[in-house]
Design an enzyme around this catalytic site. Structure first.
Site, PDB file in Angstrom:
ATOM      1  N   TYR A   1       7.765   4.531   8.771  1.00 31.22           N
ATOM      2  CA  TYR A   1       6.570   3.848   9.251  1.00 31.22           C
ATOM      3  C   TYR A   1       5.494   4.120   8.211  1.00 31.22           C
ATOM      4  CZ  TYR A   1       2.516   2.763  12.194  1.00 31.22           C
ATOM      5  OH  TYR A   1       1.344   2.232  12.694  1.00 31.22           O
TER       6      TYR A   1
ATOM      7  N   ASP B   1       8.759  -0.499   9.308  1.00 31.22           N
ATOM      8  CA  ASP B   1       7.490  -1.196   9.169  1.00 31.22           C
ATOM      9  C   ASP B   1       6.883  -0.703   7.868  1.00 31.22           C
ATOM     10  OD1 ASP B   1       4.909  -2.131   9.225  1.00 31.22           O
ATOM     11  OD2 ASP B   1       4.364  -1.206  11.137  1.00 31.22           O
TER      12      ASP B   1
END
Length: 252
Positions: free
Chosen positions: A107, A146
């Site tokens: 992330y 992400d």
């Protein structure tokens, strides 16, 4: 193998919005999560047949990653192999080693409004590039998550008005291009050079209904793995988060 990644933007909330239906339906070999926003003791997830690996931020309700895998990895590492204290403990990276490849989920830090955290983001990207390059010397790498950047104009609906915004700054885009230049491939864009699909939509302005989105969730692989990639998918119709899941099928 079927591999899936999803920024769930709060796993407990996503579970209330159909997470388990998608999880069970896909029956993935490896399923990675970002932005779990919880500590391990805050959830008991029954996933028969899966080994679970959690990495939570010290700050409660913030960040966090997880990986669920059918095959037990040879080893598991959290964060980077760098000096203690060089990066805040935000639960952003998990690396699993399997016999034929490394699996890394991340992330990536958001650069924040007015690019307030851009300098740290650049340091983080350099650390990730070193990490992935070192792994790639030993065996191929699958890097997913992400990644908080839309690289080219085709990767977001409004490139001109977002040019200097977080996720589409020149600096962030160049870091991704630099990483790809080190021997890695963006599976979706390699297979589908002209395809317009997004993986994230702002909760504001009814963006998802209008499909005003960004492609910022990726499966990136070592270039030498690319000929084994059978498909790279964006599950744009799956709700439950401001991101949708992404997936890849690789024949090992």
């Amino acid at each position: 193998m079927k591999l899936i990644s999803w920024n769930v933007n709060g796993l407990r909330a996503c579970i209330q919005k159909g997470f388990m239906d998608f999880f069970n339906e896909q029956d993935a070999d490896i399923f990675a999560l970002q932005e779990t926003k919880l500590q391990p003791h805050q959830i008991e997830l029954e996933l028969p047949g899966y080994h679970q690996y959690w990495h939570s931020a010290e700050r409660k309700g913030y960040s966090g990653t997880a990986v669920f895998t059918k095959q037990k990895p040879l080893s598991v590492r959290y964060d980077f192999d760098e000096a203690e204290g060089e990066h805040p403990k935000e639960g952003r990276v998990i690396t699993l080693e399997f016999e034929q490849f490394y699996f890394v989920t991340a992330y990536v830090p958001n650069s924040k409004e007015e690019l307030a955290r851009l300098d740290y983001r650049m340091q983080w990207e350099d650390a990730m590039a070193r990490h992935l390059t070192k792994l790639n010397e030993t065996k191929p790498v699958v890097y997913t998550g992400d990644l908080n950047v839309a690289v080219e104009e085709i990767d977001l609906k409004n490139p001109k008005t977002n040019h200097f915004n977080p996720g589409f700054s020149d600096q962030e885009r160049q870091k991704m291009r630099d990483l790809l230049g080190l021997g890695f491939a963006d599976t979706f864009r390699t297979l589908y050079p002209e395809k317009v699909e997004y993986s994230w939509w702002s909760y504001r302005f009814n963006s998802r209904a209008k499909n005003v989105g960004w492609r910022i969730d990726y499966f990136i692989v070592s270039q030498r793995l690319m000929n084994q990639v059978k498909d790279s998918v964006i599950y744009g119709d799956i709700l439950g988060s401001d991101h949708c899941p992404v997936g890849v099928e690789i024949e090992f």
